[in-house]
Design a protein around this motif. Sequence first.
Motif, short mmCIF file in Angstrom:
data_model
loop_
_atom_site.label_atom_id
_atom_site.label_comp_id
_atom_site.label_asym_id
_atom_site.label_seq_id
_atom_site.Cartn_x
_atom_site.Cartn_y
_atom_site.Cartn_z
N GLN A 5 0.83 -1.20 0.00
CA GLN A 5 0.00 0.00 0.00
C GLN A 5 0.87 1.25 0.00
O GLN A 5 0.56 2.23 -0.69
CB GLN A 5 -0.92 0.02 1.22
N ILE A 6 1.98 1.23 0.76
CA ILE A 6 2.88 2.37 0.79
C ILE A 6 3.45 2.64 -0.60
O ILE A 6 3.49 3.78 -1.07
CB ILE A 6 4.03 2.14 1.79
N LEU A 7 3.87 1.58 -1.28
CA LEU A 7 4.43 1.74 -2.61
C LEU A 7 3.38 2.25 -3.59
O LEU A 7 3.67 3.07 -4.47
CB LEU A 7 5.02 0.41 -3.10
N ASN A 244 5.13 12.41 3.43
CA ASN A 244 4.80 11.49 2.33
C ASN A 244 6.05 10.98 1.63
O ASN A 244 6.15 9.80 1.29
CB ASN A 244 3.87 12.19 1.33
N ARG A 245 7.00 11.88 1.41
CA ARG A 245 8.25 11.49 0.73
C ARG A 245 9.00 10.42 1.52
O ARG A 245 9.61 9.52 0.95
CB ARG A 245 9.13 12.74 0.56
N LEU A 257 -7.98 10.48 8.62
CA LEU A 257 -8.07 10.51 7.17
C LEU A 257 -8.30 9.09 6.66
O LEU A 257 -7.95 8.10 7.31
CB LEU A 257 -6.80 11.08 6.55
N GLU A 258 -8.86 8.97 5.49
CA GLU A 258 -9.11 7.65 4.92
C GLU A 258 -7.83 7.01 4.39
O GLU A 258 -7.68 5.78 4.41
CB GLU A 258 -10.16 7.74 3.80
N GLU A 259 -6.90 7.84 3.89
CA GLU A 259 -5.66 7.36 3.31
C GLU A 259 -4.66 8.51 3.26
O GLU A 259 -5.02 9.67 3.47
CB GLU A 259 -5.92 6.82 1.90
N PRO A 260 -3.39 8.20 2.98
CA PRO A 260 -2.42 9.29 2.81
C PRO A 260 -2.85 10.25 1.71
O PRO A 260 -3.46 9.84 0.71
CB PRO A 260 -1.13 8.56 2.43
#
Length: 319
Positions: A5-7, A244-245, A257-260
Amino acid sequence: MRLQQILRDASKFRAVFDFGARDIAHWFPGHMAKGLKQMKANLKKVDCILEIHDARIPFSGRNPLFQESLDVRPHLLVLNKMDLADPSSKQRVLKQLGGKGAENVLFTDCLRQRDENVKKIVPLVMELIESRPRFHREEDTNYCLMVIGVPNVGKSSLINALRRTNLKKGRASKVGGEPGITRAVLSKIQVCERPAIFLFDTPGVLSPKIESIETGMKLALCGTILDHLVGEDIIADYLLYSLNRLGKFSYVDRYDLEEPCDDIQHVLKRIAVKLGKTQRVKAITGVGDITVIMPNYTAAAYDFIRTFRKGQLGRVTLD
């Protein structure tokens, strides 16, 4: 959050930060210039330099004006606030600093009541002092150190930690969460009895010209430049970009939040709603006045930045 998910999320984020036409504020008020002059005048009384810097930005913002001072006296670099920095970056930082002539490096967390690395400072300093002749100070049985650094990296906290560790005494230097608390080179402060060690506290001094906007933003994010000189909106946006980076997504759960997300306006809106930082505003429409609930973006940005500075969004190394 799973690696896949991160990728997947990483492809949605900005690869570079758009500074637009902005220019970082060059914050070098009169007390900094005066303090730098006083520091140079007192060098002849000093046996060793303690340079304090923020472990989250071990390279950014180290003042090049200090270099001539570091060249003429033994030097120990103390990277403070290690409790806020990513521990996995430690070896990389040490390797890079070793190649830049800063082999004598110590990581500390001066706010801890018992930090084992603070206990190492006096023995390390004595070893450095004894490795060089004490020109013009051979007969003096006391030792004198000078603490230098950019604003708000914990110089006063280090002094107080040294006193607490070696003298079992309380604070001698005022501590604050904003840059500019110490405004002059103070009289000697004792930090150890055996051997007798005193030191000069000094004001935080930035370079009169910060080398790049990127460096300036890292300094601002870590609180070494007063927020209003840069703007909390841009600092908050740079924080979101940086998290985020680096794949630091704890802000997602903290602010529901729902997602990044890479949209600072959306993130600040969610923060404002979660914290109840909203206000009712009357709007005129074609069918009459209506009341609209508006998020307080300034208050949300303030919370986002302060939460990061407290380490509540994860341990982050920006360099």
